[in-house]
Motif scaffolding. Structure first.
Motif, PDB file in Angstrom:
ATOM      1  N   LEU A  20       0.829  -1.206   0.000  1.00 54.58           N
ATOM      2  CA  LEU A  20       0.000   0.000   0.000  1.00 54.58           C
ATOM      3  C   LEU A  20       0.862   1.254   0.000  1.00 54.58           C
ATOM      4  N   ALA A  23       2.157   1.901  -3.318  1.00 52.20           N
ATOM      5  CA  ALA A  23       1.115   2.389  -4.223  1.00 52.20           C
ATOM      6  C   ALA A  23       0.677   3.816  -3.897  1.00 52.20           C
ATOM      7  N   TYR A  25      -0.643   5.058  -0.861  1.00 53.00           N
ATOM      8  CA  TYR A  25      -1.727   5.256   0.107  1.00 53.00           C
ATOM      9  C   TYR A  25      -1.183   5.821   1.424  1.00 53.00           C
ATOM     10  N   LEU A  67     -11.066   3.360   3.169  1.00 50.34           N
ATOM     11  CA  LEU A  67     -10.934   1.942   2.829  1.00 50.34           C
ATOM     12  C   LEU A  67     -10.343   1.207   4.020  1.00 50.34           C
ATOM     13  N   ARG A 107     -15.384   1.272   1.514  1.00 45.82           N
ATOM     14  CA  ARG A 107     -15.297  -0.159   1.179  1.00 45.82           C
ATOM     15  C   ARG A 107     -14.481  -0.893   2.235  1.00 45.82           C
ATOM     16  N   GLN A 211      -1.078  -8.282  -3.371  1.00 45.72           N
ATOM     17  CA  GLN A 211      -1.480  -7.638  -4.615  1.00 45.72           C
ATOM     18  C   GLN A 211      -2.931  -7.977  -4.929  1.00 45.72           C
ATOM     19  N   ILE A 214      -5.275  -5.667  -3.040  1.00 47.18           N
ATOM     20  CA  ILE A 214      -5.405  -4.340  -3.659  1.00 47.18           C
ATOM     21  C   ILE A 214      -6.278  -4.415  -4.906  1.00 47.18           C
ATOM     22  N   LEU A 215      -6.111  -5.464  -5.697  1.00 51.13           N
ATOM     23  CA  LEU A 215      -6.956  -5.643  -6.876  1.00 51.13           C
ATOM     24  C   LEU A 215      -8.422  -5.812  -6.474  1.00 51.13           C
ATOM     25  N   ALA A 217      -9.825  -4.537  -3.830  1.00 54.06           N
ATOM     26  CA  ALA A 217     -10.307  -3.221  -3.415  1.00 54.06           C
ATOM     27  C   ALA A 217     -10.649  -2.359  -4.622  1.00 54.06           C
ATOM     28  N   GLN A 218      -9.877  -2.508  -5.689  1.00 52.36           N
ATOM     29  CA  GLN A 218     -10.063  -1.673  -6.878  1.00 52.36           C
ATOM     30  C   GLN A 218     -11.149  -2.197  -7.812  1.00 52.36           C
ATOM     31  N   LYS A 219     -11.248  -3.534  -7.927  1.00 50.49           N
ATOM     32  CA  LYS A 219     -12.103  -4.099  -8.973  1.00 50.49           C
ATOM     33  C   LYS A 219     -13.147  -5.089  -8.466  1.00 50.49           C
ATOM     34  N   LEU A 304     -10.409  -9.816 -11.540  1.00 47.82           N
ATOM     35  CA  LEU A 304      -9.497  -8.862 -10.904  1.00 47.82           C
ATOM     36  C   LEU A 304      -8.191  -8.669 -11.662  1.00 47.82           C
TER      37      LEU A 304
END
Length: 334
Positions: A20, A23, A25, A67, A107, A211, A214-215, A217-219, A304
């Protein structure tokens, strides 16, 4: 974006913190007063004292976050008080979801486990839709994870944005505790595994699991679960791989499961019932070994973009880390 990670001092959570931060955050880590903070050293994270069983502390920790990654869990196949597993895993999940609702967190990604996923009776790969019930769960850890996951599904069904991820068997460095799987590696390296049983696990690099978080969380789709798995391997294959990495001999004797069960009964009776300490051969672990823990991660790949790497690198990192950090006594190679 401000992100809260529960279980950040642990194995998966500690690696997730690093992912994170890389990335970009802003990261908070929920930390119990009794937790070892080795996995937080050198990281630009904000530690917040709290406990999954204390709703007020979770409300404070999650305030202002957009999040939450709920990675914390009590992962033990044996506990002197099994109610601790339910209070942390089931009650803790319920509390973090409530805190997220009250604070308007956008989320929540709930880290479940393949322990809560069904396994086909024919020994094939389990998937997110394999039928499973509470009665199928072996032992209190698996039951607690199954019930915790039900809390997540319930919240999603009531309109909360909740995605569930089910890691298989993460492997890698910084396994401080270590986990049950990490203990397989340290036992082998310390000469404590003269034999093996006919069972199998799905191994995955802990970095790939993070990973996948994170995917998700995003998708990920709210109310949906995603297996974050890797590679199906028999225990014999796993030990052969560790043998090749370490240069130490692999066990050549297969212990029949019926005999392992008998040893587990005796060991559990003596260690648990009489001495009130953790058995060397947990009976629940033997019961689990009777099923191949093989799983498909194709849904996570399709939805994802998740794709795990070969497991060799994670095993190499695990062996090197355990040796370098004093978990392994010095042994002479043959």
């Amino acid at each position: 974006m401000c992100v809260l990670v529960t279980g950040g001092t642990g194995f998966v959570g500690g690696h997730l913190l690093r992912k994170l931060l890389q990335a970009g955050y802003d990261v908070r880590a929920l930390v119990r007063s009794s937790s070892k903070r080795d996995n937080l050293k050198g990281l630009d994270v904000e530690p917040v004292l709290g406990d999954l069983r204390d709703l007020d502390s979770l409300l404070k920790a999650s305030r202002g976050c957009e999040l939450i990654f709920h990675c914390a869990a009590d992962y033990r196949l044996w506990a002197p008080n099994v109610q601790d597993l339910y209070e942390s895993n089931v009650g803790g999940t319920k509390n973090i979801l409530q805190a997220a609702r009250e604070n308007g967190v956008g989320r929540v990604v709930v880290t479940s486990s393949v322990a809560a996923v069904g396994i086909p009776k024919d020994g094939g790969q389990g998937c997110e839709d394999t039928p499973v019930t509470l009665e199928d769960m072996i032992g209190h850890y698996k039951r607690s994870k199954f019930l915790a996951e039900q809390e997540a599904f319930k919240a999603a069904g009531e309109g909360q944005d909740v995605v569930i991820v089910n890691p298989s068997t993460p492997i890698g460095d910084r396994d401080i505790k270590p986990t049950e799987t990490g203990r397989i590696i340290t036992r082998f390296l310390n000469g404590g595994m003269p034999c093996y049983v006919n069972t199998g696990l799905n191994l995955v690099d802990v970095d790939d699991v993070c990973q996948g978080h994170i995917l998700a969380a995003q998708k990920g789709q709210s109310g949906r679960r995603y297996i974050l798995g890797g590679w199906d391997m028999s225990l014999e294959q796993i030990l052969m791989e560790i043998s090749d990495i370490s240069g130490l001999p692999a066990p050549s004797f297969e212990l029949p499961l019926w005999l392992a069960g008998c040893l587990g009964v005796v060991d559990t009776f003596i260690e648990d019932r009489l001495l009130h300490r953790e058995p060397s051969i947990p009976l629940e672990g033997v019961k689990m070994a009777k099923k191949l823990m093989y799983f498909s991660w194709k849904r996570a790949e399709r939805e994802l973009g998740y794709r795990p790497r070969p497991i060799r690198g994670a095993l190499e990192r695990a062996v090197d880390w355990f040796v370098s950090n004093g978990y392994v006594k010095k042994r002479n190679k043959p």
